[in-house]
Design a protein around this motif. Structure first.
Motif, PDB file in Angstrom:
ATOM      1  N   THR A  18     -17.090 -15.310   5.257  1.00 39.04           N
ATOM      2  CA  THR A  18     -17.518 -16.316   4.279  1.00 39.04           C
ATOM      3  C   THR A  18     -18.541 -17.289   4.852  1.00 39.04           C
ATOM      4  O   THR A  18     -19.175 -18.016   4.090  1.00 39.04           O
ATOM      5  CB  THR A  18     -16.311 -17.101   3.736  1.00 39.04           C
ATOM      6  N   ASP A  19     -18.724 -17.298   6.159  1.00 34.74           N
ATOM      7  CA  ASP A  19     -19.748 -18.149   6.777  1.00 34.74           C
ATOM      8  C   ASP A  19     -21.072 -17.413   6.943  1.00 34.74           C
ATOM      9  O   ASP A  19     -22.009 -17.940   7.545  1.00 34.74           O
ATOM     10  CB  ASP A  19     -19.263 -18.664   8.135  1.00 34.74           C
ATOM     11  N   GLY A  20     -21.150 -16.166   6.461  1.00 34.02           N
ATOM     12  CA  GLY A  20     -22.394 -15.407   6.506  1.00 34.02           C
ATOM     13  C   GLY A  20     -22.603 -14.563   7.749  1.00 34.02           C
ATOM     14  O   GLY A  20     -23.654 -13.941   7.898  1.00 34.02           O
ATOM     15  N   TRP A  21     -21.627 -14.490   8.645  1.00 35.07           N
ATOM     16  CA  TRP A  21     -21.756 -13.658   9.841  1.00 35.07           C
ATOM     17  C   TRP A  21     -21.702 -12.181   9.429  1.00 35.07           C
ATOM     18  O   TRP A  21     -20.898 -11.785   8.602  1.00 35.07           O
ATOM     19  CB  TRP A  21     -20.644 -13.964  10.832  1.00 35.07           C
ATOM     20  N   LEU A  22     -22.560 -11.371  10.030  1.00 35.70           N
ATOM     21  CA  LEU A  22     -22.690  -9.951   9.720  1.00 35.70           C
ATOM     22  C   LEU A  22     -21.995  -9.108  10.782  1.00 35.70           C
ATOM     23  O   LEU A  22     -22.154  -9.347  11.980  1.00 35.70           O
ATOM     24  CB  LEU A  22     -24.170  -9.567   9.650  1.00 35.70           C
ATOM     25  N   HIS A  23     -21.253  -8.095  10.342  1.00 39.52           N
ATOM     26  CA  HIS A  23     -20.607  -7.154  11.263  1.00 39.52           C
ATOM     27  C   HIS A  23     -21.666  -6.142  11.689  1.00 39.52           C
ATOM     28  O   HIS A  23     -21.886  -5.117  11.054  1.00 39.52           O
ATOM     29  CB  HIS A  23     -19.427  -6.468  10.571  1.00 39.52           C
ATOM     30  N   ALA A  24     -22.343  -6.431  12.796  1.00 41.11           N
ATOM     31  CA  ALA A  24     -23.504  -5.664  13.240  1.00 41.11           C
ATOM     32  C   ALA A  24     -23.147  -4.272  13.730  1.00 41.11           C
ATOM     33  O   ALA A  24     -23.915  -3.330  13.516  1.00 41.11           O
ATOM     34  CB  ALA A  24     -24.244  -6.431  14.336  1.00 41.11           C
ATOM     35  N   THR A  25     -22.018  -4.120  14.386  1.00 42.15           N
ATOM     36  CA  THR A  25     -21.642  -2.815  14.925  1.00 42.15           C
ATOM     37  C   THR A  25     -21.488  -1.798  13.807  1.00 42.15           C
ATOM     38  O   THR A  25     -21.988  -0.674  13.888  1.00 42.15           O
ATOM     39  CB  THR A  25     -20.333  -2.908  15.732  1.00 42.15           C
ATOM     40  N   GLU A  26     -20.795  -2.201  12.777  1.00 36.78           N
ATOM     41  CA  GLU A  26     -20.517  -1.289  11.668  1.00 36.78           C
ATOM     42  C   GLU A  26     -21.795  -0.843  10.964  1.00 36.78           C
ATOM     43  O   GLU A  26     -22.007   0.344  10.735  1.00 36.78           O
ATOM     44  CB  GLU A  26     -19.581  -1.984  10.685  1.00 36.78           C
ATOM     45  N   HIS A 110     -24.561 -14.237  13.929  1.00 39.58           N
ATOM     46  CA  HIS A 110     -24.755 -15.476  13.165  1.00 39.58           C
ATOM     47  C   HIS A 110     -25.701 -15.185  11.994  1.00 39.58           C
ATOM     48  O   HIS A 110     -26.617 -14.361  12.113  1.00 39.58           O
ATOM     49  CB  HIS A 110     -25.362 -16.522  14.113  1.00 39.58           C
ATOM     50  N   PRO A 111     -25.516 -15.861  10.864  1.00 42.17           N
ATOM     51  CA  PRO A 111     -26.391 -15.618   9.705  1.00 42.17           C
ATOM     52  C   PRO A 111     -27.879 -15.764  10.013  1.00 42.17           C
ATOM     53  O   PRO A 111     -28.705 -15.062   9.426  1.00 42.17           O
ATOM     54  CB  PRO A 111     -25.956 -16.669   8.683  1.00 42.17           C
ATOM     55  N   LYS A 112     -28.243 -16.663  10.935  1.00 44.37           N
ATOM     56  CA  LYS A 112     -29.656 -16.854  11.280  1.00 44.37           C
ATOM     57  C   LYS A 112     -30.200 -15.667  12.065  1.00 44.37           C
ATOM     58  O   LYS A 112     -31.413 -15.478  12.137  1.00 44.37           O
ATOM     59  CB  LYS A 112     -29.845 -18.138  12.102  1.00 44.37           C
ATOM     60  N   LEU A 113     -29.316 -14.881  12.680  1.00 40.15           N
ATOM     61  CA  LEU A 113     -29.735 -13.673  13.394  1.00 40.15           C
ATOM     62  C   LEU A 113     -29.617 -12.432  12.521  1.00 40.15           C
ATOM     63  O   LEU A 113     -30.303 -11.440  12.750  1.00 40.15           O
ATOM     64  CB  LEU A 113     -28.857 -13.450  14.641  1.00 40.15           C
ATOM     65  N   ALA A 114     -28.716 -12.481  11.563  1.00 40.59           N
ATOM     66  CA  ALA A 114     -28.381 -11.291  10.778  1.00 40.59           C
ATOM     67  C   ALA A 114     -29.589 -10.693  10.066  1.00 40.59           C
ATOM     68  O   ALA A 114     -29.771  -9.474  10.072  1.00 40.59           O
ATOM     69  CB  ALA A 114     -27.282 -11.624   9.775  1.00 40.59           C
TER      70      ALA A 114
END
Length: 198
Positions: A18-26, A110-114
């Motif tokens: 809900t904070d916008g973090w992306l599950h990058a591995t998946e 982080h959302p800014k990196l996603a």
């Protein structure tokens, strides 16, 4: 990560919190890539350092210099991959969680990196990702609060149920012995008082 929200992009599940973090591995696996490949790119390192500084990320002394050394490392080695993740995590903009990707384990951005990461994977996916993060962070405030509250309540309930299940299993194991002890001392008391044992 708690409060994980699965969204769908072209038939694939994409997880955000809900904070916008992306599950990058998946998601990177769906594009045949790994997060560490992106994290070691010179442009990514530069962006990570600049973003960490701009956000006032508390990091260890020398972490930015260490990050800049990533560029020359051989990322085919597991030890190098681990170092890349360790240094990236020190910025506070990358998190890792133990476990299989299907259960939320892996690298989270982080959302800014996603969006920058998503752009590296696929431009159309990056646009979709940007829109989803914006909606997560700015839309549905009351609904988001209810969802987060429901997540907390579910986690609390699961914790209590786990404890209760453990206690129930322990009770089932101990019950015969306790009943035997109860019967023994009840009989002893009855004999002492001159009553017939039931």
């Amino acid at each position: 990560m708690s409060n994980v929200i699965p969204l769908h992009y072209q038939g694939h599940q994409i997880r955000f919190n809900t904070d916008g973090w992306l599950h990058a591995t998946e998601i990177s696996a769906r594009f045949g890539r790994e997060p560490y490949e992106w994290l070691r790119l010179p442009d990514t390192v530069g962006y990570l350092v600049a973003l960490a500084r701009a956000l006032g990320a508390e990091t260890k002394t020398g972490i930015f210099e260490e990050l800049n050394k990533i560029n020359g490392l051989d990322s085919s080695k597991a030890s190098t991959q681990a170092k890349i993740l360790r240094l990236s995590k020190a910025t506070g903009l990358v998190k890792t969680r133990a476990g299989a990707p299907e259960t939320g384990g892996g690298t989270w951005l982080h959302p800014k990196l996603a969006v920058a990461f998503a752009r590296w994977l696929n431009v159309d996916f990056a646009v979709w990702c940007d829109l989803q993060i914006d909606a997560l962070l700015h839309g549905g405030g009351a609904i988001r609060q209810h969802y987060e509250s429901a997540c907390r309540n579910l986690e609390i309930g699961q914790g209590k149920a786990s404890i209760s299940a453990s206690e129930l299993a322990r009770w089932r194991w101990r019950k015969p012995g306790l009943e035997h002890e109860f019967d023994h001392w009840r009989n002893q008391l009855q004999m002492t008082l001159g009553f017939d044992a039931a």
